[in-house]
Design an enzyme around this catalytic site. Structure first.
Site, PDB file in Angstrom:
ATOM      1  N   PHE A 121       9.565   6.136   9.545  1.00 47.27           N
ATOM      2  CA  PHE A 121      10.675   5.738   8.589  1.00 47.27           C
ATOM      3  C   PHE A 121      10.282   6.956   7.262  1.00 47.27           C
ATOM      4  CE2 PHE A 121      12.064   2.908   4.890  1.00 47.27           C
ATOM      5  CZ  PHE A 121      13.179   3.237   5.361  1.00 47.27           C
ATOM      6  N   ALA A 122      11.326   7.725   7.260  1.00 50.38           N
ATOM      7  CA  ALA A 122      11.204   8.706   6.020  1.00 50.38           C
ATOM      8  C   ALA A 122      12.081   8.518   5.120  1.00 50.38           C
ATOM      9  CB  ALA A 122      11.407  10.120   6.650  1.00 50.38           C
ATOM     10  N   LEU A 123      11.473   7.747   3.790  1.00 53.40           N
ATOM     11  CA  LEU A 123      12.080   7.482   2.653  1.00 53.40           C
ATOM     12  C   LEU A 123      11.420   8.068   1.488  1.00 53.40           C
ATOM     13  CD1 LEU A 123      14.348   5.938   1.056  1.00 53.40           C
ATOM     14  CD2 LEU A 123      13.109   3.912   1.155  1.00 53.40           C
ATOM     15  N   ILE A 155       4.203   9.694   5.217  1.00 48.10           N
ATOM     16  CA  ILE A 155       5.188   9.229   6.213  1.00 48.10           C
ATOM     17  C   ILE A 155       4.206   8.829   7.333  1.00 48.10           C
ATOM     18  CG2 ILE A 155       7.039   9.701   7.875  1.00 48.10           C
ATOM     19  CD1 ILE A 155       7.828   9.529   4.826  1.00 48.10           C
ATOM     20  N   THR A 156       4.068   7.538   7.569  1.00 50.76           N
ATOM     21  CA  THR A 156       3.181   7.068   8.536  1.00 50.76           C
ATOM     22  C   THR A 156       3.852   7.704  10.077  1.00 50.76           C
ATOM     23  OG1 THR A 156       2.665   5.001   7.502  1.00 50.76           O
ATOM     24  CG2 THR A 156       2.532   4.914   9.830  1.00 50.76           C
ATOM     25  N   LEU A 339     -22.882  -9.524   2.296  1.00 52.92           N
ATOM     26  CA  LEU A 339     -24.120  -8.622   2.949  1.00 52.92           C
ATOM     27  C   LEU A 339     -24.804  -7.899   2.022  1.00 52.92           C
ATOM     28  CD1 LEU A 339     -22.171  -9.444   5.360  1.00 52.92           C
ATOM     29  CD2 LEU A 339     -22.754  -7.179   6.279  1.00 52.92           C
ATOM     30  N   GLU A 364       5.219  -0.283   1.655  1.00 51.28           N
ATOM     31  CA  GLU A 364       6.134  -1.208   1.647  1.00 51.28           C
ATOM     32  C   GLU A 364       6.536  -1.939   0.266  1.00 51.28           C
ATOM     33  OE1 GLU A 364       8.402  -2.117   4.193  1.00 51.28           O
ATOM     34  OE2 GLU A 364       7.597  -0.841   5.678  1.00 51.28           O
ATOM     35  N   THR A 366       4.777  -1.788  -3.924  1.00 45.61           N
ATOM     36  CA  THR A 366       3.747  -2.144  -4.378  1.00 45.61           C
ATOM     37  C   THR A 366       3.800  -3.554  -4.897  1.00 45.61           C
ATOM     38  OG1 THR A 366       4.577  -1.579  -6.802  1.00 45.61           O
ATOM     39  CG2 THR A 366       3.288   0.306  -5.203  1.00 45.61           C
ATOM     40  N   SER A 367       2.479  -4.072  -5.378  1.00 46.06           N
ATOM     41  CA  SER A 367       2.303  -5.761  -5.785  1.00 46.06           C
ATOM     42  C   SER A 367       3.297  -5.498  -7.081  1.00 46.06           C
ATOM     43  CB  SER A 367       0.929  -5.662  -6.212  1.00 46.06           C
ATOM     44  OG  SER A 367       0.022  -5.821  -4.930  1.00 46.06           O
TER      45      SER A 367
END
Length: 378
Positions: A121-123, A155-156, A339, A364, A366-367
Site C-alpha cells: 500500500f503506497a500512500l 512502503i512495507t 530479566l 497505520e 500514530t498514537s
C-alpha cells in the site's frame, strides 16, 4: 468475548506453525535482515494471506475477528513476518474487495488471497505522513494508460511485494477530491517504472522490508484505476479501520511473547532463596502486564466484531490501536526489567521484540492521530 470452536481451531493451527516455523528462526532473520520467503509460503498455505476474502476469489471467507487472531499468533512468532501479511489482508485486499472491479478482483485480489502475490500500500510520501491530503505523486492519463511519477516512503513490502495500491493525484486543483487509486505491479512483475530507491535501515522488524519507492514514468493500463477518478482519498481511508485492528493485534502478539518469556524466567530465576516470581515487586509487575494485555485484546476483538457486524467502528478501532500498541511497549519494557541485564542482551529475545513492537505506535496512524479520532467521536 468468547471465540467459536472454529476460531479456536484456526488460532491453534496458526499458533503451532508460528511456534515451530517462526519463533526459532526469528533471531537469525533479525540479525541477517532476511525476508523469510519459505515461512511466508507456509503461512499462505494456511490461508493467512486472504482471511477475509470470499472463497470465490481464493480466500478463506472468514471475518476480521479471525484475522485479528491470526495476526496475533503470527506476531507472537515473529513481529516482522506479521507486518506484510497484515498489509496484504488490509488495506490491499480490503480495498480491492470493496472497490475493485470484477476484472481487478480476478487479476489482483485472487492471487494475493491464495498467497501467490504479496500486496503493498503506497500512500505515504517523504513530506507526507499523517496529512494524507498533501500528496505530490501524480497520475496523468495518456491514451489508454496512466503514467505515474512521484516518490513513496516507508512502503512495507516495497521490495518483496508484487503489486501495490498507489494513491496519486489526478487533478491538482481539486484537493482531496483530486486523488485516485491504482493497482500497480512492482518490479517483481517486471514493471521498470517501480524502482526501489533504498531499503530503510530500521530499529526493528528486520524480516519485513520497508522501502522508498521511486515511480518513474510508471505506466499502468487505465483498467488499473480503482473506482473512479477522485475517489482515491476516500478509498485510502476506507481500509484504516481494519488496518488498525490488525496492527493492534500484532502488537498484542509480540507483547504476549515477551510476557511469556518474562514469566518463564521469573519462575526459574532465584533470588534471596526463592524464585523471583514469589517477590511482590516482580509478581505484581507481571500481573499488571497480563491484565493490561488482556484488556487490549478484548478491545481489539470488540472492534473487529463491530466491523464484522457492519457497524461503525472508527472510534473503537482507534481505541484498540492506541491501547494495544502503547500497552505492548510497556509490557515489553516490563519484561526486560524482569530479566534485568539478561533482558538487555541479544541472547534473549526481549530486546528484539521491544525493537519490533515500537513501530506499532507509528504506522497505520500514530498514537496522536488515534487520540484525535477518538476525541472527535466524543
Amino acid at each position: 468475548m468468547l471465540l467459536t470452536q472454529d476460531q479456536e481451531m484456526i488460532r491453534d493451527a496458526v499458533r503451532a506453525f508460528a511456534q515451530q516455523e517462526l519463533w526459532p528462526h526469528a533471531p537469525r532473520w533479525d540479525k541477517e535482515h532476511t525476508f523469510p520467503a519459505q515461512a511466508h509460503q507456509g503461512l499462505a498455505e494456511l490461508g493467512a494471506y486472504g482471511i477475509c476474502v470470499p472463497e470465490e476469489y481464493g480466500g478463506a471467507g472468514l471475518d476480521y475477528l479471525t484475522l485479528a487472531l491470526v495476526l496475533e499468533e503470527i506476531a507472537a512468532g515473529d513481529g516482522g513476518t506479521s507486518t506484510p501479511i497484515s498489509v496484504t489482508n488490509c488495506p490491499y485486499n480490503a480495498i480491492l474487495m470493496r472497490y475493485g472491479s470484477q476484472a481487478q478482483k480476478q487479476q489482483w485480489l485472487a492471487p494475493a488471497a491464495r498467497g501467490q502475490m504479496l500486496g503493498a500500500f503506497a500512500l505515504t510520501e517523504p513530506h507526507v505522513g499523517s496529512d494524507a491530503s498533501a500528496l505530490r505523486t501524480t497520475a496523468v492519463k495518456q491514451g489508454d494508460d496512466y503514467v505515474i511519477n512521484g516518490i513513496k516512503q516507508f512502503i512495507t513490502s516495497g521490495a518483496n511485494g508484487h503489486a501495490a495500491i498507489v494513491i496519486a493525484v489526478t487533478d491538482k486543483g481539486a484537493g482531496k477530491r483530486g486523488m485516485s487509486a491504482f493497482v500497480v505491479p512492482t518490479h517483481q512483475l517486471g514493471n521498470t517504472g517501480w524502482q526501489v530507491a533504498r531499503l530503510e535501515d530500521k530499529l526493528g522488524q528486520h524480516s519485513s522490508d520497508t522501502a522508498q519507492i521511486n515511480l518513474v514514468d510508471c505506466r499502468v493500463p487505465a483498467a488499473n484505476l480503482i473506482g473512479e477518478e477522485g475517489e482515491g482519498y476516500k478509498i485510502a481511508l476506507s481500509a484504516l479501520e481494519g488496518g488498525r485492528i490488525g496492527i493492534a493485534a500484532q502488537s498484542v502478539g509480540m507483547a504476549r511473547s515477551a510476557l511469556e518469556v518474562a514469566i518463564a524466567y521469573a519462575k526459574e530465576r532465584e533470588s534471596f532463596g526463592t524464585a523471583i516470581i514469589h517477590h511482590q515487586a516482580v509478581a505484581f509487575r507481571l500481573a499488571d502486564c497480563a491484565t493490561r494485555l488482556e484488556a487490549a485484546r478484548q478491545l481489539i476483538w470488540h472492534a473487529a466484531s463491530l466491523r464484522d457486524a457492519g457497524k461503525p467502528c472508527l472510534k473503537e478501532a482507534a481505541m484498540a490501536k492506541l491501547l494495544a500498541t502503547e500497552t505492548a511497549e510497556a509490557v515489553c519494557s516490563a519484561a526486560i526489567q524482569t530479566l534485568g541485564g539478561y533482558g538487555y542482551v541479544s541472547d534473549f529475545p526481549l530486546e528484539r521484540i521491544y525493537r519490533d513492537v515500537r513501530v506499532c505506535q507509528i504506522y497505520e496512524g500514530t498514537s496522536d492521530v488515534q487520540k484525535i479520532i477518538i476525541t472527535r467521536a466524543l
